[in-house]
Scaffold this active site. Structure first.
Site, short mmCIF file in Angstrom:
data_model
loop_
_atom_site.label_atom_id
_atom_site.label_comp_id
_atom_site.label_asym_id
_atom_site.label_seq_id
_atom_site.Cartn_x
_atom_site.Cartn_y
_atom_site.Cartn_z
N CYS A 4 -12.35 -16.41 -48.55
CA CYS A 4 -13.19 -15.26 -48.20
C CYS A 4 -14.63 -15.60 -48.60
O CYS A 4 -14.89 -16.68 -49.11
CB CYS A 4 -12.69 -14.03 -48.95
SG CYS A 4 -13.27 -12.47 -48.28
N CYS A 76 -11.98 -13.27 -43.64
CA CYS A 76 -13.19 -12.60 -43.14
C CYS A 76 -13.93 -13.55 -42.21
O CYS A 76 -13.87 -14.77 -42.37
CB CYS A 76 -14.08 -12.12 -44.28
SG CYS A 76 -14.94 -13.40 -45.19
N CYS A 83 -17.82 -21.63 -43.78
CA CYS A 83 -17.11 -22.44 -44.76
C CYS A 83 -17.48 -23.91 -44.63
O CYS A 83 -17.56 -24.44 -43.52
CB CYS A 83 -15.60 -22.28 -44.58
SG CYS A 83 -14.66 -23.21 -45.79
#
Length: 134
Positions: A4, A76, A83
């Site tokens: 997340c 999310c 990322c």
């Protein structure tokens, strides 16, 4: 790995449910692309369901660079889109954008209701994941 943005709420709740549904037989990690600390409301909401996440820590995803994950679940859109590269070439990557209850502005009762809603949605998703994959 459950990933997340801040590793404070949704990923922590998912981590708790995955531990619960696997009976502790899987190595579950949660991380964020940032760390915001474990949200006290997430801890309290999970405790209401009988799942203790009070000892969880908020970790950066880069702390797990040496781990070869079987599954990477982003919870999310922001984490999915931002990322850094995770070197787990055989990992099955899954994504579901859950509402972030920590962003709700409202009364304590409204905030609690938002955490309950997120807890239930994440619980249902993680339960289905474990039933399908384990």
């Amino acid at each position: 790995l459950v990933l997340c943005t801040g590793n404070s709420c949704r990923s922590q709740i998912a981590h708790g449910w995955l531990n619960y549904f696997t009976g502790g037989t899987a190595h579950i990690y949660s991380a964020g692309i940032e760390t915001h600390g474990v949200n006290p409301k997430a801890i309290a909401t999970m405790a209401e369901a009988g799942v203790d996440i009070s000892q969880h820590t908020s970790n950066l995803v880069v702390e797990y660079n040496a781990v070869d994950f079987d599954f990477i679940i982003t919870v999310c859109d922001h984490a999915k889109e931002n990322c850094p590269f995770i070197a787990s070439p055989n990992a099955v990557r899954l994504h579901h954008d859950f509402f972030d209850p920590s962003k709700l502005i409202g009364t304590d009762q409204e905030k609690h209701a938002a955490f309950l809603k997120a807890r239930t949605e994440i619980k249902d998703y993680m339960n289905a994941f474990v039933e399908k994959r384990f």
